[in-house]
Design an enzyme around this catalytic site. Structure first.
Site, PDB file in Angstrom:
ATOM      1  CB  VAL A 111       5.287  -4.581   5.537  1.00 34.24           C
ATOM      2  CG1 VAL A 111       4.245  -3.385   5.498  1.00 34.24           C
ATOM      3  CG2 VAL A 111       6.614  -4.096   5.832  1.00 34.24           C
ATOM      4  CB  CYS A 112       0.567  -6.831   8.039  1.00 32.47           C
ATOM      5  SG  CYS A 112      -1.046  -7.423   7.731  1.00 32.47           S
ATOM      6  CG  LEU A 113       0.096  -2.223   2.606  1.00 31.80           C
ATOM      7  CD1 LEU A 113      -0.644  -1.247   3.498  1.00 31.80           C
ATOM      8  CD2 LEU A 113       1.045  -1.316   1.983  1.00 31.80           C
TER       9      LEU A 113
END
Length: 183
Positions: A111-113
């Site tokens: 996840v790119c957060l």
């Protein structure tokens, strides 16, 4: 402040019970903080928390997100959380267990957060992370992608992106990649 005392009282009670049984399991600061975060969760109705290893293992849990708007309306997406004993000084490790066509989630579930990486601060909590994940589904971001193909389609052809999301959520193919039904 009152809740902090309740957490300390609960810890003392757990230690006393453990002493009676002949062993002491002392909770780390990370476990205490996570217990506090979970007890204060204010989840939207579209998010559900579960503990696959039982409630005794707070450091590993799952969140199911069911977006109620946007491209992913009607889908159900499962995320696993692994929380370190040095939490909140280190962010939780979050993986999407549902294969999803999304610019900010790759096919392996990474996840790119930003708040899970460079923008993490100890004042943030599990509630903040869950709302951040929910926000990824209501407003996917093509400017900071993990899935570059999905990001390019979202940027260049939003109608095609919406069609691809629907195909993937219905359990079809997008390009050469097969997705399991998640609706």
């Amino acid at each position: 402040m009152i809740k902090l005392f309740k957490v300390k009282e609960k810890q003392k009670e757990l230690n006393e019970n453990a002493n009676e049984k002949g062993h002491v399991k002392k909770q780390s600061a990370g476990e205490l903080r996570l217990h506090k975060d979970i007890s204060e969760l204010n989840l939207p109705a579209t998010c559900i928390i579960s503990f696959p290893n039982g409630k005794d293992d707070l450091m590993n849990f799952e969140i199911t997100i069911r977006p109620d708007e946007g491209y992913y309306l009607g889908g159900a997406f499962l995320f696993s959380f692994q929380v370190s004993h040095i939490y909140p000084h280190e962010p939780p490790k979050v993986k999407c267990k549902t294969k999803v066509y999304h610019p900010n989630i790759d096919l392996e579930g990474n996840v790119c957060l930003n708040i899970l990486r460079e923008d993490w601060k100890p004042v943030l909590n599990i509630n903040t992370v869950i709302y951040g994940l929910y926000h990824l589904f209501t407003e996917p971001n093509y400017e900071d992608p993990l899935n570059h193909d999905a990001a390019a389609v979202l940027r260049d052809n939003p109608k095609m992106f919406q069609s691809n999301v629907r195909k993937a959520m219905m359990g079809g193919y997008v390009g050469q990649t097969h997705f399991q039904r998640c609706m």
